[in-house]
Motif scaffolding. Structure first.
Motif, PDB file in Angstrom:
ATOM      1  N   ASP A 116       0.649  -0.827  -0.141  1.00  0.00           N
ATOM      2  CA  ASP A 116      -0.153  -0.150  -0.015  1.00  0.00           C
ATOM      3  C   ASP A 116       0.845   1.336  -0.184  1.00  0.00           C
ATOM      4  N   LEU A 117       1.885   1.486   0.731  1.00  0.00           N
ATOM      5  CA  LEU A 117       2.939   2.141   0.947  1.00  0.00           C
ATOM      6  C   LEU A 117       4.330   2.606  -0.353  1.00  0.00           C
ATOM      7  N   GLY A 118       3.529   0.736  -1.054  1.00  0.00           N
ATOM      8  CA  GLY A 118       4.588   1.401  -2.848  1.00  0.00           C
ATOM      9  C   GLY A 118       6.110   0.836  -2.129  1.00  0.00           C
ATOM     10  N   LEU A 119       5.744   0.197  -1.683  1.00  0.00           N
ATOM     11  CA  LEU A 119       7.420  -0.142  -0.546  1.00  0.00           C
ATOM     12  C   LEU A 119       7.990  -1.952  -0.678  1.00  0.00           C
ATOM     13  N   ALA A 120       6.781  -2.098  -1.125  1.00  0.00           N
ATOM     14  CA  ALA A 120       7.267  -3.719  -2.072  1.00  0.00           C
ATOM     15  C   ALA A 120       8.342  -3.915  -2.236  1.00  0.00           C
ATOM     16  N   ASP A 121       8.786  -3.663  -3.163  1.00  0.00           N
ATOM     17  CA  ASP A 121      10.235  -3.181  -3.869  1.00  0.00           C
ATOM     18  C   ASP A 121      11.579  -2.858  -3.341  1.00  0.00           C
ATOM     19  N   LYS A 122      10.851  -2.567  -2.107  1.00  0.00           N
ATOM     20  CA  LYS A 122      12.232  -2.101  -1.061  1.00  0.00           C
ATOM     21  C   LYS A 122      12.537  -2.248   0.406  1.00  0.00           C
ATOM     22  N   VAL A 123      11.560  -3.768  -0.142  1.00  0.00           N
ATOM     23  CA  VAL A 123      11.482  -4.538   1.722  1.00  0.00           C
ATOM     24  C   VAL A 123      12.953  -5.327   1.851  1.00  0.00           C
ATOM     25  N   ASP A 124      14.070  -5.242   1.120  1.00  0.00           N
ATOM     26  CA  ASP A 124      15.588  -5.977   1.920  1.00  0.00           C
ATOM     27  C   ASP A 124      16.530  -4.760   1.678  1.00  0.00           C
ATOM     28  N   ALA A 125      15.984  -2.957   1.134  1.00  0.00           N
ATOM     29  CA  ALA A 125      16.868  -2.159   1.211  1.00  0.00           C
ATOM     30  C   ALA A 125      17.358  -1.416   2.619  1.00  0.00           C
ATOM     31  N   PRO A 126      18.029  -1.191   2.723  1.00  0.00           N
ATOM     32  CA  PRO A 126      18.920  -1.086   3.979  1.00  0.00           C
ATOM     33  C   PRO A 126      18.595   0.422   4.778  1.00  0.00           C
ATOM     34  N   PHE A 127      18.165   1.250   5.274  1.00  0.00           N
ATOM     35  CA  PHE A 127      16.737   2.338   5.512  1.00  0.00           C
ATOM     36  C   PHE A 127      17.966   3.559   4.305  1.00  0.00           C
ATOM     37  N   GLU A 128      19.625   2.847   5.365  1.00  0.00           N
ATOM     38  CA  GLU A 128      20.572   4.278   4.670  1.00  0.00           C
ATOM     39  C   GLU A 128      20.322   4.460   3.035  1.00  0.00           C
ATOM     40  N   HIS A 129      20.076   3.654   2.763  1.00  0.00           N
ATOM     41  CA  HIS A 129      19.850   3.807   0.862  1.00  0.00           C
ATOM     42  C   HIS A 129      18.516   4.185   0.337  1.00  0.00           C
ATOM     43  N   LEU A 130      17.648   4.739   1.375  1.00  0.00           N
ATOM     44  CA  LEU A 130      16.171   5.527   1.132  1.00  0.00           C
ATOM     45  C   LEU A 130      16.352   6.557   0.571  1.00  0.00           C
ATOM     46  N   SER A 131      15.571   7.224  -0.575  1.00  0.00           N
ATOM     47  CA  SER A 131      15.120   8.190  -0.709  1.00  0.00           C
ATOM     48  C   SER A 131      14.257   8.814   1.109  1.00  0.00           C
ATOM     49  N   GLY A 132      14.055  10.400   0.880  1.00  0.00           N
ATOM     50  CA  GLY A 132      13.450  10.585   1.316  1.00  0.00           C
ATOM     51  C   GLY A 132      12.225  10.739   1.849  1.00  0.00           C
ATOM     52  N   GLY A 133      11.870  10.828   0.363  1.00  0.00           N
ATOM     53  CA  GLY A 133      10.278  10.040   0.393  1.00  0.00           C
ATOM     54  C   GLY A 133       9.517   8.152   0.985  1.00  0.00           C
ATOM     55  N   GLN A 134      11.161   7.590   0.590  1.00  0.00           N
ATOM     56  CA  GLN A 134      10.979   6.435   0.855  1.00  0.00           C
ATOM     57  C   GLN A 134      11.618   6.083   2.619  1.00  0.00           C
ATOM     58  N   ALA A 135      11.915   7.004   2.752  1.00  0.00           N
ATOM     59  CA  ALA A 135      12.586   6.562   4.449  1.00  0.00           C
ATOM     60  C   ALA A 135      10.815   7.441   5.460  1.00  0.00           C
ATOM     61  N   GLN A 136      10.272   8.567   4.386  1.00  0.00           N
ATOM     62  CA  GLN A 136       8.953   8.819   5.153  1.00  0.00           C
ATOM     63  C   GLN A 136       7.496   7.959   5.193  1.00  0.00           C
ATOM     64  N   ARG A 137       7.466   7.386   4.060  1.00  0.00           N
ATOM     65  CA  ARG A 137       6.771   6.548   4.050  1.00  0.00           C
ATOM     66  C   ARG A 137       7.009   4.739   4.424  1.00  0.00           C
ATOM     67  N   LEU A 138       8.027   4.941   5.097  1.00  0.00           N
ATOM     68  CA  LEU A 138       8.356   4.146   5.906  1.00  0.00           C
ATOM     69  C   LEU A 138       8.120   4.142   7.279  1.00  0.00           C
ATOM     70  N   SER A 139       8.123   5.547   7.615  1.00  0.00           N
ATOM     71  CA  SER A 139       7.903   6.197   8.932  1.00  0.00           C
ATOM     72  C   SER A 139       6.290   5.755   9.390  1.00  0.00           C
ATOM     73  N   ILE A 140       5.457   6.265   7.927  1.00  0.00           N
ATOM     74  CA  ILE A 140       3.772   6.074   8.147  1.00  0.00           C
ATOM     75  C   ILE A 140       4.180   4.966   8.267  1.00  0.00           C
ATOM     76  N   ALA A 141       4.749   3.735   7.597  1.00  0.00           N
ATOM     77  CA  ALA A 141       4.096   2.495   7.844  1.00  0.00           C
ATOM     78  C   ALA A 141       4.566   1.591   9.554  1.00  0.00           C
ATOM     79  N   LEU A 142       5.265   2.065  10.154  1.00  0.00           N
ATOM     80  CA  LEU A 142       5.717   2.211  11.273  1.00  0.00           C
ATOM     81  C   LEU A 142       4.640   2.251  11.986  1.00  0.00           C
ATOM     82  N   ALA A 143       4.095   4.069  11.607  1.00  0.00           N
ATOM     83  CA  ALA A 143       3.758   3.987  13.039  1.00  0.00           C
ATOM     84  C   ALA A 143       1.774   3.676  12.273  1.00  0.00           C
ATOM     85  N   LEU A 144       1.754   2.413  11.501  1.00  0.00           N
ATOM     86  CA  LEU A 144      -0.209   2.129  10.976  1.00  0.00           C
ATOM     87  C   LEU A 144       0.144   0.308  11.483  1.00  0.00           C
ATOM     88  N   VAL A 145       1.186  -0.219  11.567  1.00  0.00           N
ATOM     89  CA  VAL A 145       1.864  -1.337  11.649  1.00  0.00           C
ATOM     90  C   VAL A 145       0.813  -1.738  12.892  1.00  0.00           C
TER      91      VAL A 145
END
Lengths: 306, 257
Positions: A116-145
């Motif tokens: 839903d957050l468009g991160l399905a293809d980033k499952v194996d990406a380390p946090f340091e390699h995420l773009s600002g938008g991806q990190a923000q979406r991950l942050s929202i994912a953690l708030a909603l999990v």
């Protein structure tokens, strides 16, 4: 049903007043905006709601829970996306979501959440390699999990490009559509206007306005202006006499007609009746920026004393 | 509506997952594990090559490798991991808001602390196992004559080092300062405790101080366990006092955000 109740809340740090007798309620399923310049006290208020700070005075209830006293119960209903919350560089997206999911007895389906957050293809990406938008979406994912009933989203589109911001906004609307109540903290007026059902404008720790975004704009004066230039003479008094018109002013040969209702049509009809040649004509809708400026005497970008 | 919401702390599975995740992060930080795992082995090899396994009467007939180098290396591994590595991890977590983010979930940030200690303890044990393995297989170093005392002293030493590490994490405002303070404290303990050569080279009062600081006390007590001599109660007491004082201080001073 009232989901968040804030009544008479004050919080001081030494001589600084971060919250001054703030009262508001957020209803179930609402996207409620907290808007204000930096240093207005938005984050302090959110931290009180999240149980990270205890107000000096006043009462806060989230789903009937007192955040300062019952943090453990609060965590079951409230998901928080905090400003500036990072993760370890080497932690992978999938690991982070699985870890945070494990903190809750009942939680979201992590695969679906990431999709839903468009991160399905980033499952194996380390946090340091995420773009600002991806990190923000991950942050929202953690708030909603943990499948919260209430989500607090603090400055969620800061640092994103326009496309990234629009994606995040669509996401917030989808979150609300699943029945989650959202408390959105922002200093972007376009964001608030687009997303929020109601907005509280904070300035120096006080609520200076609380209304729907359109209500705020309307309260500022109805919100339309027609700017025009004509060749030859113009009968401004005739324009001012129109029922839709509230004021006619002139600047450097330009005529500014302020008013309400179907202003453009009324002005046009009058210009045709006068038979003047119009060389320039444009309609300006007052924005939330204008309302904010009128309310605080400042733009949102000024006053960075946070 | 509200009475059906009950507080639920994360279960055992969550603790395990957090600990495993922390362990993965430590393993991925390659630079961070070279020193605690590689340096002890290197010390063993360098000292082992030069050793002819002659017993020294002053060391209860044990070669210096067994009675001095091995205990020193063990003490070094726990102090380095406890005083330098762990505070830098914790301080980074705090600085970058990792702990703050955890604070808004049902997980208590204390879970991270426990996971960190478990992981770094495992790291210490691995470093010790590797060093002892090399010492045993390549140079025939004997097991301690008082094995239970050795284990007890090692755990007490680890507790003291972690307590000091927690205190450093508690008072360091930034990651860099945590690393800097950690290194200074580590080398001070190490030098005064006899890590760079016998304490008898130091002025008498300084040597006495070094003997009761965590490194010197751990080093000596582990050496005694190898020789089969009873440990010095004063030094064990000093280690226990470090655990209590530094532990209480860090609990008081630690900030989650």
């Amino acid at each position: 049903m009232t989901v968040i109740e804030i009544a008479g809340v004050s919080k001081r740090y030494g001589a600084t007043v971060a919250a001054d007798d703030v009262s508001l309620t957020v209803e179930k399923g609402e996207i409620f905006g907290l808007l204000g310049p930096n240093g207005a006290g938005k984050t302090t208020l959110v931290e009180c709601v999240a149980g990270l700070r205890r107000p000096d005075e006043g009462r806060i209830r989230v789903h009937g829970i007192d955040p300062a006293r019952e943090r453990a119960r609060l965590r079951q209903v409230l998901g928080v996306q905090l400003q500036d919350g990072m993760l370890p560089d080497k932690l992978r997206v999938g690991e982070a979501v699985a870890l945070y999911r494990s903190f809750y007895r009942d939680g979201a389906d992590t695969g679906r959440l990431l999709a839903d957050l468009g991160l399905a293809d980033k499952v194996d990406a380390p946090f340091e390699h995420l773009s600002g938008g991806q990190a923000q979406r991950l942050s929202i994912a953690l708030a909603l999990v943990g499948r919260p009933k209430v989500a607090v989203l603090d400055e969620l589109s800061t640092g994103l490009d326009p496309q990234g911001r629009r994606q995040i906004w669509e996401l917030v609307e989808r979150i609300r559509d699943t029945g989650v109540t959202v408390l959105l903290v922002s200093h972007f007026l376009d964001e608030v206007h687009r997303l929020c059902d109601r907005v509280a404008v904070l300035d120096r720790g006080r609520i200076i306005a609380l209304d729907t975004p359109d209500g705020l704009v309307a309260a500022e004066g109805g919100g339309q202006r027609v700017r025009l230039r004509v060749a030859g003479a113009l009968d401004r008094d005739a324009l001012a006499a129109l029922p839709e018109v509230t004021a006619v002013t002139g600047e450097d040969g330009e005529t500014v007609v302020a008013g309400t209702g179907n202003l453009m049509h009324a002005v046009n009809t009058e210009l045709v009746r006068q038979g003047v040649t119009v060389t320039e004509l444009r309609l300006e809708q007052a924005t939330l920026d204008d309302a904010f400026l009128a309310l605080t005497g400042r733009t949102t970008q000024e006053n960075s004393d946070d | 509506m509200t009475d059906q919401i009950t507080a639920a702390r994360p279960g055992l599975a969550s603790w395990v997952r957090l600990t495993v995740t922390e362990a993965k992060l430590v393993l991925r930080d390659t630079a961070g594990i070279v020193v605690p795992l590689g340096l002890p082995m290197l010390l063993m090899v360098m000292n082992g090559i030069g050793s002819d396994r002659t017993g020294v009467p002053e060391l209860e007939g044990l070669p210096a490798l067994d009675a001095v180098v091995v205990p020193m290396t063990l003490a070094m591994v726990v102090s380095m991991i406890g005083i330098v590595n762990m505070p830098s991890f914790l301080s980074a977590y705090r600085t970058f808001g990792v702990l703050r983010r955890l604070a808004v979930t049902p997980a208590s940030p204390a879970m991270v602390l426990v996971a960190q200690v478990l992981v770094s303890l495992a790291q210490s044990l691995l470093g010790v196992a590797l060093a002892l393995g090399v010492a045993r297989l390549a140079f025939g170093v004997e097991a301690p004559r008082s094995p239970l005392v050795a284990v007890g002293v090692f755990l007490l030493a680890a507790a003291a080092m972690y307590a000091v590490g927690m205190l450093i994490a508690a008072v360091s405002p930034t990651v860099n300062s945590a690393v800097a303070i950690g290194l200074v404290v580590f080398f001070a303990f190490f030098a005064l405790g006899g890590g760079f050569g016998g304490r008898d080279n130091l002025p008498g009062w300084l040597a006495d101080v070094g003997a009761y600081l965590p490194f010197g006390a751990s080093f000596d007590s582990l050496g005694f366990s190898w020789m089969g001599v009873g440990p010095e109660p004063g030094q064990l007491l000093a280690l226990a006092a470090t655990v209590v004082v530094a532990g209480a201080g860090s609990a008081r001073l630690f900030r989650w955000t």
